[in-house]
Design an enzyme around this catalytic site. Structure first.
Site, short mmCIF file in Angstrom:
data_model
loop_
_atom_site.label_atom_id
_atom_site.label_comp_id
_atom_site.label_asym_id
_atom_site.label_seq_id
_atom_site.Cartn_x
_atom_site.Cartn_y
_atom_site.Cartn_z
N HIS A 58 -36.30 -1.60 28.85
CA HIS A 58 -36.06 -0.96 30.15
C HIS A 58 -35.68 -2.00 31.20
O HIS A 58 -34.74 -1.82 31.97
CB HIS A 58 -37.33 -0.27 30.66
CG HIS A 58 -37.75 0.95 29.89
ND1 HIS A 58 -39.04 1.12 29.42
CD2 HIS A 58 -37.08 2.08 29.56
CE1 HIS A 58 -39.14 2.29 28.83
NE2 HIS A 58 -37.96 2.89 28.88
N LYS A 64 -43.16 15.19 26.80
CA LYS A 64 -43.54 14.74 25.45
C LYS A 64 -45.03 14.95 25.20
O LYS A 64 -45.55 16.04 25.30
CB LYS A 64 -43.19 13.26 25.30
CG LYS A 64 -41.72 12.98 25.44
CD LYS A 64 -41.49 11.49 25.51
CE LYS A 64 -40.04 11.17 25.82
NZ LYS A 64 -39.86 9.73 26.02
O1 PNS Z 1 -37.82 7.91 29.33
P1 PNS Z 1 -37.41 9.27 28.88
O2 PNS Z 1 -38.61 10.09 28.52
O3 PNS Z 1 -36.38 9.25 27.79
O4 PNS Z 1 -36.72 9.99 30.16
C1 PNS Z 1 -36.18 11.29 30.06
C2 PNS Z 1 -35.80 11.82 31.45
C3 PNS Z 1 -37.01 11.80 32.37
C4 PNS Z 1 -34.73 10.94 32.05
C5 PNS Z 1 -35.26 13.27 31.25
O5 PNS Z 1 -36.19 14.01 30.53
C6 PNS Z 1 -34.98 13.99 32.56
O6 PNS Z 1 -34.02 13.69 33.24
N1 PNS Z 1 -35.87 14.95 32.92
C7 PNS Z 1 -35.78 15.67 34.18
C8 PNS Z 1 -35.56 17.17 33.97
C9 PNS Z 1 -34.08 17.50 33.98
O7 PNS Z 1 -33.34 17.19 34.89
N2 PNS Z 1 -33.66 18.15 32.88
C10 PNS Z 1 -32.28 18.49 32.65
C11 PNS Z 1 -31.56 17.35 31.97
S1 PNS Z 1 -29.97 17.81 31.52
#
Ligand code: PNS
Length: 168
Positions: free
Chosen positions: A17, A41
């Site tokens: 990261h 998750k």
């Molecule tokens: O570190 P991660 O868990 O891979 O991050 C995933 C994250 C938080 C970037 C993704 O789950 C996200 O953007 N969630 C917010 C909800 C949202 O906007 N969902 C629609 C995505 S198309």
């Protein structure tokens, strides 16, 4: 130059990261690293405050980084904070399908583009979930996370060097 948004669970932030955040900071005037409040998750190991605190500690050397948090849609948060780009790291093909789908959905919802940075090869195996698992069972993760995070993991699970003798 624009403001970029680097979103994630960061449970905890890894060297992978940090590499992506540092490289994003070279290309954008301002980078907002946003921690999702309620990762879907599993239950998170670290609280939102701890995840943000670790991010602040490990990015303290970068003047153009801000740490925030969000719940709900990422694109709503991006618009509220005037971010013009979402930046993600891509480790392998296994990331690609889902990330592409999310990038396309986010663009459709908001017009905000996602930029992908290829993960440095030395970090392509690395994920927060594996770090948590290895640390939980006493493995050494000191080369995989920044020292401030390694310290928190030791506080949470104990020192792997000391635990090595536990079953003898
Ligand atoms: O570190 P991660 O868990 O891979 O991050 C995933 C994250 C938080 C970037 C993704 O789950 C996200 O953007 N969630 C917010 C909800 C949202 O906007 N969902 C629609 C995505 S198309």
């Amino acid at each position: 130059m624009a403001r970029a948004l680097c979103p994630g669970s960061f449970d905890p932030v890894t060297n992978g990261h940090l590499d992506i955040i540092e490289r994003t900071a070279r290309h954008f005037e301002d980078v907002l690293v946003a921690v999702i409040r309620n990762p879907q998750k599993s239950e998170s190991l670290f609280t939102l405050e701890e995840r943000q605190e670790m991010l602040r500690e490990v990015t303290a050397h970068l003047p153009n980084i801000h740490i925030g948090s969000f719940k709900g849609l990422l694109v709503d948060y991006a618009k509220e904070h005037d971010a013009q780009a979402i930046v993600k790291g891509l480790r392998a093909m296994s990331d690609f399908d889902y990330e592409l789908q999310m990038a396309q959905m986010n663009e459709r919802l908001s017009g905000i583009d996602t930029f992908f940075i290829s993960t440095s090869p030395q970090y392509s195996f690395l994920s927060s979930s594996l770090v948590r698992e290895v640390a939980r069972f006493g493995g050494d993760v000191t080369n995989m996370v920044p020292p401030a995070v390694a310290k928190r993991l030791v506080e949470r699970f104990g020192d792997p060097a000391e635990r090595a003798g536990d079953d003898k």
